[in-house]
Design an enzyme around this catalytic site. Structure first.
Site, mmCIF file in Angstrom:
data_model
loop_
_atom_site.group_PDB
_atom_site.id
_atom_site.type_symbol
_atom_site.label_atom_id
_atom_site.label_comp_id
_atom_site.label_asym_id
_atom_site.label_seq_id
_atom_site.Cartn_x
_atom_site.Cartn_y
_atom_site.Cartn_z
ATOM 1 N N ASP A 163 0.868 -1.193 0.000
ATOM 2 C CA ASP A 163 0.000 0.000 0.000
ATOM 3 C C ASP A 163 0.893 1.227 0.000
ATOM 4 O OD1 ASP A 163 -2.130 1.990 0.675
ATOM 5 O OD2 ASP A 163 -3.304 0.232 1.238
ATOM 6 N N GLY A 181 4.461 1.136 -1.695
ATOM 7 C CA GLY A 181 4.631 1.302 -3.140
ATOM 8 C C GLY A 181 3.372 1.863 -3.769
ATOM 9 N N ASP A 182 3.527 2.269 -5.015
ATOM 10 C CA ASP A 182 2.433 2.880 -5.765
ATOM 11 C C ASP A 182 2.019 1.924 -6.884
ATOM 12 O OD1 ASP A 182 0.800 4.284 -7.461
ATOM 13 O OD2 ASP A 182 2.157 5.993 -7.713
ATOM 14 N N HIS A 200 -13.242 -0.777 -6.879
ATOM 15 C CA HIS A 200 -14.388 0.152 -6.965
ATOM 16 C C HIS A 200 -13.962 1.611 -6.809
ATOM 17 C CE1 HIS A 200 -15.881 0.671 -2.504
ATOM 18 N NE2 HIS A 200 -14.572 0.703 -2.578
HETATM 19 C C1 LIG Z 1 -10.938 1.688 -0.094
HETATM 20 S S1 LIG Z 1 -9.352 1.359 0.624
HETATM 21 C C2 LIG Z 1 -9.440 -0.385 0.941
HETATM 22 C C3 LIG Z 1 -8.545 -0.804 2.073
HETATM 23 C C4 LIG Z 1 -8.610 -2.290 2.423
HETATM 24 N N1 LIG Z 1 -8.298 -3.141 1.291
HETATM 25 C C5 LIG Z 1 -9.956 -2.647 3.010
HETATM 26 O O1 LIG Z 1 -10.796 -3.187 2.261
HETATM 27 O O2 LIG Z 1 -10.196 -2.358 4.173
HETATM 28 C C6 LIG Z 1 -8.265 1.477 -0.798
HETATM 29 C C7 LIG Z 1 -6.805 1.232 -0.485
HETATM 30 O O3 LIG Z 1 -6.032 1.394 -1.679
HETATM 31 C C8 LIG Z 1 -4.824 2.054 -1.335
HETATM 32 N N2 LIG Z 1 -4.270 2.727 -2.511
HETATM 33 C C9 LIG Z 1 -4.798 3.776 -3.176
HETATM 34 N N3 LIG Z 1 -4.007 4.141 -4.188
HETATM 35 C C10 LIG Z 1 -2.943 3.302 -4.167
HETATM 36 C C11 LIG Z 1 -1.779 3.187 -4.965
HETATM 37 N N4 LIG Z 1 -1.562 4.006 -5.974
HETATM 38 N N5 LIG Z 1 -0.885 2.213 -4.657
HETATM 39 C C12 LIG Z 1 -1.118 1.366 -3.621
HETATM 40 N N6 LIG Z 1 -2.215 1.428 -2.829
HETATM 41 C C13 LIG Z 1 -3.112 2.394 -3.098
HETATM 42 C C14 LIG Z 1 -5.265 3.047 -0.274
HETATM 43 O O4 LIG Z 1 -4.183 3.580 0.479
HETATM 44 C C15 LIG Z 1 -6.221 2.191 0.547
HETATM 45 O O5 LIG Z 1 -5.577 1.484 1.562
#
Ligand SMILES: C[S@@+](CC[C@H](N)C(=O)[O-])C[C@H]1O[C@@H](n2cnc3c(N)ncnc32)[C@H](O)[C@@H]1O
Length: 349
Positions: free
Chosen positions: A207, A233-234, A253
């Site tokens: 994340d 990471g991204d 989503h």
């Molecule tokens: C809606 S949350 C869901 C968190 C977790 N999977 C849950 O269901 O409780 C979306 C997740 O995607 C991560 N995220 C968003 N953009 C991202 C990116 N570019 N790279 C990695 N993670 C990312 C956010 O930090 C967040 O933790």
């Protein structure tokens, strides 16, 4: 508040509009910690105010509104926490304090204030007015610049995932896996449930960096820190770490189709020829199908919430399956994870 449809039609719209006051009252209570102040017993409004260092009269007026909402109860000149109000306590089982802070807080509240622009343009609030995308992860970039907001966001996600996690882990069928990566796993609530259910399994959350400290604290609190790690990471710039199974819950989503397919392609690269990707989402009802009104409500408004915040959308099972196929994956099975969630179990096509 009573169901607006039970009042005469001319007043229904007014009542709907006034319901915008409700989340702000609950948000203020959550932000100030009113439930925690009342957790040990009833207090007068002025005692609550002196504990929280708030304005006495304004605090009394907020408590009056919370009483109307059933979050507190009046008792002989004092206010006591109701059963419902206990869910605003920090760290309570099933707590929705962080969720209330997130939904009524600056980022989400401002985004919803631009819904009209979002509907005009089809874009998230961040870009709807300028027309320009600032970056691939604009909403989450804002969290990177605001550690307090990031902590609230991840806490809200973890609180929402905790109850559903054991059933999701079961539906993900991890028996034969030795390693798992929860992609966009936030503070690692789902990963911790997976490691608890499978004592031989090792896992990692992948994340953005702003989830790292909270994830490590959660691994320690759940006693899985020896088998759990975090890789910052991204997802738009690099593949997630390889593993036997990748989990991807409530991530797709968040994004439009193009960005979703880009994420799924990166996951497909990480699972290799033999691995599995398990996408976990609550599929929207197929158009025209009969569903309980409460489910229709949550899907319709969650869909708008995705539009304004990240430009994402809720999708039907057929739409998730199509996205996975566009990313070179094949859905082998769709398993219900109890409640609203389904697991889309995919391998490389
Ligand atoms: C809606 S949350 C869901 C968190 C977790 N999977 C849950 O269901 O409780 C979306 C997740 O995607 C991560 N995220 C968003 N953009 C991202 C990116 N570019 N790279 C990695 N993670 C990312 C956010 O930090 C967040 O933790």
């Amino acid at each position: 508040m009573s169901d607006p449809r039970s009042i005469p039609p001319p007043f229904q719209i007014g009542r709907h509009m006034m319901s915008l006051w409700v989340p702000q009252a609950i948000h203020a209570a959550a932000e100030l910690g009113i439930a925690d102040a009342l957790a040990e017993g009833p207090l007068s409004a002025s005692d609550v105010a002196s504990r929280l260092r708030t304005h006495s009269d304004a605090t009394a007026r907020l408590l009056d509104a919370l009483a109307v909402l059933g979050l507190v109860e009046r008792r002989a000149g004092t206010f006591a926490l109701s059963e419902l109000g206990r869910y605003l306590c920090d760290g309570a089982d099933g707590s929705r304090r962080a969720w209330a802070r997130l939904m009524g807080g600056e980022h989400v509240w401002r985004a919803w204030g631009r819904l009209t622009d979002c509907v005009r343009t089809g874009k998230a609030a961040w870009t709807a007015t300028s027309g320009e995308r600032t970056s691939e992860t604009e909403t989450f970039d804002a969290l990177s610049a605001d550690p307090e907001a990031a902590a609230v966001f991840h806490r809200a996600m973890a609180d929402g995932t905790r109850g559903a996690a054991p059933a999701i882990v079961e539906a993900a069928e991890l028996r034969d896996a030795r390693s798992v990566v929860d992609v966009g796993g936030g503070h690692g609530e789902l990963l911790a449930a997976a490691l608890t259910a499978h004592p031989e399994l090792r896992g990692r959350v992948f994340d953005l960096a702003h989830a790292e400290a909270g994830a490590k604290a959660l691994f320690a609190a759940r006693g899985v820190e020896a088998r759990a790690s975090f890789t910052a990471g991204d997802l738009f710039a690099e593949d997630p770490p390889a593993a036997d199974v990748l989990l991807l819950k409530s991530v797709i989503h968040d994004w439009d189709d193009a960005r979703s397919v880009a994420i799924l392609r990166r996951c497909a690269a990480a699972i290799g020829e033999r691995g599995r990707l398990v996408v976990v989402e609550p599929p929207a009802p197929e158009p025209g199908s009969e569903v309980p009104e409460s489910f229709a409500w949550i899907v319709a408004f969650s869909d708008l919430n995705m539009l304004v915040n990240t430009g994402g959308r809720e999708r039907t099972a057929a739409e998730y399956t199509r996205l996975l196929e566009q990313a070179g994956l094949r859905v082998r099975a769709v398993r219900s994870a109890g409640g609203f969630y389904s697991c889309f179990d995919a391998t490389r096509a």
